[in-house]
Design an enzyme around this catalytic site. Structure first.
Site, PDB file in Angstrom:
ATOM      1  NE  ARG A  86      19.713  42.288  27.005  1.00  0.00           N
ATOM      2  CZ  ARG A  86      19.698  43.086  25.669  1.00  0.00           C
ATOM      3  NH1 ARG A  86      20.101  42.248  24.704  1.00  0.00           N
ATOM      4  NH2 ARG A  86      19.398  44.123  25.612  1.00  0.00           N
ATOM      5  CE  LYS A  87      26.669  47.947  31.945  1.00  0.00           C
ATOM      6  NZ  LYS A  87      27.057  49.297  32.429  1.00  0.00           N
ATOM      7  CG  ASP A 120      36.801  48.372  29.986  1.00  0.00           C
ATOM      8  OD1 ASP A 120      36.088  47.586  30.915  1.00  0.00           O
ATOM      9  OD2 ASP A 120      36.323  49.391  29.931  1.00  0.00           O
ATOM     10  CB  SER A 173      31.486  45.514  35.848  1.00  0.00           C
ATOM     11  OG  SER A 173      31.459  46.721  36.646  1.00  0.00           O
ATOM     12  N   GLY A 223      36.498  44.739  40.318  1.00  0.00           N
ATOM     13  CA  GLY A 223      35.983  43.527  39.708  1.00  0.00           C
ATOM     14  C   GLY A 223      34.501  43.421  39.803  1.00  0.00           C
ATOM     15  CE  LYS A 272      15.646  42.781  23.495  1.00  0.00           C
ATOM     16  NZ  LYS A 272      16.133  42.952  21.994  1.00  0.00           N
ATOM     17  CE  LYS A 275      67.891  28.106   5.563  1.00  0.00           C
ATOM     18  NZ  LYS A 275      69.425  27.977   5.205  1.00  0.00           N
TER      19      LYS A 275
HETATM   20  O1  LIG Z   1      35.966  46.611  38.381  1.00  0.00           O
HETATM   21  P1  LIG Z   1      34.652  47.558  38.467  1.00  0.00           P
HETATM   22  O2  LIG Z   1      34.654  48.261  39.829  1.00  0.00           O
HETATM   23  O3  LIG Z   1      33.318  47.028  38.177  1.00  0.00           O
HETATM   24  O4  LIG Z   1      34.842  48.657  37.457  1.00  0.00           O
HETATM   25  C1  LIG Z   1      35.229  48.609  36.086  1.00  0.00           C
HETATM   26  C2  LIG Z   1      34.247  48.666  35.130  1.00  0.00           C
HETATM   27  O5  LIG Z   1      33.591  50.006  35.361  1.00  0.00           O
HETATM   28  C3  LIG Z   1      33.411  50.228  33.939  1.00  0.00           C
HETATM   29  O6  LIG Z   1      32.063  49.910  33.481  1.00  0.00           O
HETATM   30  P2  LIG Z   1      30.983  50.874  33.432  1.00  0.00           P
HETATM   31  O7  LIG Z   1      29.800  50.320  34.428  1.00  0.00           O
HETATM   32  O8  LIG Z   1      31.174  52.266  33.606  1.00  0.00           O
HETATM   33  O9  LIG Z   1      30.666  51.149  31.906  1.00  0.00           O
HETATM   34  P3  LIG Z   1      30.084  50.525  30.649  1.00  0.00           P
HETATM   35  O10 LIG Z   1      28.823  50.030  30.652  1.00  0.00           O
HETATM   36  O11 LIG Z   1      30.224  51.755  29.835  1.00  0.00           O
HETATM   37  O12 LIG Z   1      31.080  49.566  30.428  1.00  0.00           O
HETATM   38  C4  LIG Z   1      34.266  49.639  33.012  1.00  0.00           C
HETATM   39  O13 LIG Z   1      33.898  49.086  31.640  1.00  0.00           O
HETATM   40  C5  LIG Z   1      34.229  48.110  33.658  1.00  0.00           C
HETATM   41  O14 LIG Z   1      33.305  47.166  33.519  1.00  0.00           O
HETATM   42  O1  LIG Z   2      36.046  51.918  37.762  1.00  0.00           O
HETATM   43  C1  LIG Z   2      35.502  52.224  36.921  1.00  0.00           C
HETATM   44  O2  LIG Z   2      34.204  52.545  36.781  1.00  0.00           O
HETATM   45  C2  LIG Z   2      36.179  52.741  35.600  1.00  0.00           C
HETATM   46  C3  LIG Z   2      37.410  53.460  35.808  1.00  0.00           C
HETATM   47  C4  LIG Z   2      38.301  53.668  34.526  1.00  0.00           C
HETATM   48  O3  LIG Z   2      39.354  53.977  34.486  1.00  0.00           O
HETATM   49  N1  LIG Z   2      37.524  53.585  33.375  1.00  0.00           N
HETATM   50  C5  LIG Z   2      36.154  53.052  33.322  1.00  0.00           C
HETATM   51  O4  LIG Z   2      35.790  53.080  32.005  1.00  0.00           O
HETATM   52  N2  LIG Z   2      35.619  52.678  34.405  1.00  0.00           N
END
Ligand SMILES: O=P(O)(O)OC[C@H]1O[C@H](OP(=O)(O)OP(=O)(O)O)[C@H](O)[C@@H]1O
Ligand SMILES: O=C(O)c1cc(=O)[nH]c(=O)[nH]1
Length: 463
Positions: free
Chosen positions: A357-358, A384, A391, A389, A361, A97
């Site tokens: 942010r999406k 998630d 988003s 791709g 603001k 050890k």
């Molecule tokens: O690869 P993509 O084709 O972009 O898809 C995947 C995305 O779709 C969903 O977002 P969504 O806009 O539905 O929602 P949210 O704002 O609830 O995360 C998920 O959360 C991903 O971000």
């Molecule tokens: O492509 C998407 O928007 C998507 C697919 C899925 O299975 N779940 C989700 O939250 N978004």
């Protein structure tokens, strides 16, 4: 190479059908008048024991502590006892050890290998890889790293959560990545830990102490270990009235346990998470429109994980596994689904978290990225799941515009609808814990997804 420690143990295990390793922990109280009459009772006792048990053992494990306690005469006996074991064809695992900084470890290794001529040695993982390396220079030798020990207080430190998982699980993964000549010590008094370690290190040799005097269950342990198992037993053999008989009986018990062990490979760690996602209703079948505008017969709602902390914690650990391999200053979550997930991951790996942010603001500080960061820092994006791709890339662009370096996106599920290629075209690697088809297979195998729906979603994936 056919003469490495593990190969020699495997050869004996196969030929003699025994996972038993006989431990040598000599106590002067066990020495007979005949042992004393030889002039070195330590050596006479060891030879006597080895001669009696050799044919029942795949290897032997002298514990250096007992010899050190006996002084020079005992240490000299240890050296000669190891030579005697070799003469009987027994591989020798020295229970030492050890664990110290590289230069000291180097001296320890020379003592164990050059002076004592042990074939393998037990080590502490606490100091990390450079403290183990000196013991791996010779390709014939192997080491066993303490992973989850057999003693009652093992859990004081070894199960402390690190990245959301007990420390010993990290030891299992990390130490076995150093070399295929690293085995793990996992106590037979904790069969659950043995099963966890086996799942994490399917090919590693496991040394399973705790059977005999410590009360470990040999059957449960060998069933959990499945294969490549070595069961050391010391007191229950050495202190028995008839050590030969004790060794034979233990060999038989272990042999029977091994014969009924399931040796199929353990399921991958993400399988349980896939089933948990189904259990919480995160996998839905029907007709859905996705973020990309595509239609889909399946929708995975990972936002639900935030309402199930146990599932979220398990998922965070999967992300953490990818992050371990990446270099970064911060992680960024993509809204909305990526926000609770990213926060959980940040807490798990203890990293700073930011999020683009999406939309910018239009009031307050009017920021496009929330949280603290400095231009030039490396950021890993946590999302998630990925379909196209799109988003993730939108978030990557926002982060890059702010001077951040982004080359990696980590998701739980890759829906395999172009994300990997689209991200790669922008210089971003996609890391996914599971592909959608893997998830579907697990659900189907667990009878959570009927054959018709399984086939329908697979067809959709191919289209
Ligand atoms: O690869 P993509 O084709 O972009 O898809 C995947 C995305 O779709 C969903 O977002 P969504 O806009 O539905 O929602 P949210 O704002 O609830 O995360 C998920 O959360 C991903 O971000
Ligand atoms: O492509 C998407 O928007 C998507 C697919 C899925 O299975 N779940 C989700 O939250 N978004």
């Amino acid at each position: 190479m056919r003469d490495s420690f593990f190969e020699r143990v495997a050869e004996r295990q196969e030929r003699l059908n025994t996972p038993l390793c006989v431990g040598l922990d000599p106590r002067p109280a066990w020495f007979t008048p005949e042992d004393h009459a030889t002039g070195n009772p330590w050596l006479a006792w060891g030879r006597r024991l080895l001669d009696a048990v050799a044919e029942y053992a795949c290897c032997v494990k002298p514990n250096i502590a007992f010899y050190e306690a006996g002084g020079l005469e005992a240490l000299d006996a240890l050296r000669q006892t190891i030579a005697h074991a070799h003469a009987l064809g027994l591989p020798v695992l020295l229970d030492a050890k050890r664990g110290d900084i590289g230069s000291t470890a180097d001296a320890y290794a020379r003592a164990c290998y050059e002076w004592l001529d042990a074939d393998a040695v037990t080590l502490s993982p606490y100091l990390g890889e450079d403290a183990v390396r000196p013991f791996l220079q010779d390709p014939r030798r192997a080491v066993f790293v303490l992973c989850h020990t057999s003693n009652p207080a093992a859990r004081d430190v070894q199960t402390l959560p690190v990245y959301g998982r007990p420390l010993y699980e990290h030891v299992a993964r990390t130490a076995t990545a150093w070399s295929d000549r690293v085995g793990l010590v996992v106590g037979a008094t904790y069969p659950d830990a043995v099963a966890r370690v086996r799942a994490l290190a399917p090919d590693a040799w496991l040394l399973l102490p705790g059977v005999g005097a410590q009360g470990g269950d040999p059957v449960a342990t060998l069933h959990a270990a499945r294969q490549r198992a070595i069961v050391p037993v010391s007191r229950a053999i050495a202190a028995a009235e008839d050590p030969l008989n004790a060794a034979r009986t233990l060999r038989d018990t272990l042999r029977n346990a091994q014969a009924t062990a399931d040796t199929t490979p353990p399921p991958p760690a993400w399988r349980d998470l896939a089933l948990a996602l189904h259990r919480i209703g995160a996998i839905q079948f029907g007709e859905f429109t996705l973020a990309s505008g595509k239609q889909s017969p399946i929708y995975i709602d990972l936002r639900l994980m935030a309402s199930h902390p146990d599932v979220l914690a398990r998922a965070a650990y999967c992300y953490a596994e990818h992050l371990r391999t990446l270099v970064y200053d911060r992680i960024a979550g993509i809204p909305y689904a990526g926000l609770p997930i990213g926060t959980a991951v940040a807490l798990t790996v203890n990293a700073p978290f930011i999020y683009p942010r999406k939309e910018a603001k239009t009031y307050g500080r009017a920021r496009t990225i929330e949280g603290a960061y400095n231009a030039g820092e490396r950021v890993v994006v946590v999302e998630d799941l990925a379909t196209t791709g799109g988003s993730a890339l939108k978030g990557v662009h926002t982060l890059r515009e702010a001077g951040l370096v982004v080359e990696d996106v980590v998701v739980l599920i890759d829906r395999e609808s172009g994300a990997r290629e689209n991200l790669a075209a922008q210089g971003v690697r996609l890391h996914a814990t599971m592909r959608l088809r893997d998830l579907l297979r697990v659900l189907h195998e667990a009878q959570a997804l009927d054959a018709e729906m399984y086939a329908a979603v697979l067809r959709y994936l191919e289209s």
